[in-house]
Every structure is written in C-alpha cells, then in structure tokens.
Design a protein around this motif. Sequence first.
Motif: not given
Length: 142
Positions: A64-82
Amino acid sequence: MNAVRIARLEETALDLDAHLRAVEDPKYGAVTTFVGRVRDNDPDAATTVVGLEYSAHPDAESTLHRIAAEAGDASGAVVAVSHRVGNLAVGDAAVVIAVASEHRAEAFEVCRAIIETIKTDLPVWKRQLEVDGTTAWKGIGG
C-alpha cells in the motif's frame, strides 16, 4: 519527495478527518478524497450482503505504501491512504484516500490511480457475507 503521509492497514474504523489533516499543507490548493464503503448488494450475491471480512498478506501494508508513493511522487502530490482489515458491517469505510496537490486535475488523477491500483495489486482478500448465510471469497480485484 516523500509523498506518503499515511499508508496503513487498520483494524479499527477509518477516520477521514485524520487523512485530511495528514495532507494539509498551504502549498496545495486541491484536496480530493475517496471513501469506499461496504454496500448491501453485489452482482454476484443471491441475497442481501450483511458484511465483509477482510484479510491481508503480511506484506500488504508495504505494498500500500508503494502504491501511494508511486502515484504521489509522479505528480508531486501527497497521499494519505488506509485500508480496513477484519470484520466490517454495511456502511463501514473499507478504504479512505486523501490526496493534496497544487491543482485539482492532479489530485483527482492520483486519487483514482491509487484506488484502481489497490483493486489490482494490494494483497487483500474479502469474504462477502450474505443474509442467508452464504459466503464468497473475492481475491485481489474482487
């Protein structure tokens, strides 16, 4: 960049406000959210759905951390997911996502990318419980 503010599996109720606070930052002008809830119906269910039981592979949280990091890092966004594990009733939140970015298009795109990738890649399985006692296991993407 460290895009991930929260990425975890939870055995207790998910808190949307905590996810919103986690992505709060004055440099971001857009925040999107997604809440996936347990519903009382499913196309494969013969009777009313009364709950879900989620179980996860031991590596699911790191995935889940990898999924969030890949999506966020590619766009400059920050993510919180549970994602919830354990027994959930109809109406309970199974997934909560909050994404903040400078612009709305990126926030929507990242939020959608995360939920779609969770459905295909996160090693979490659910057992659907129906009112008549019928149960059915659904795997990744189920």
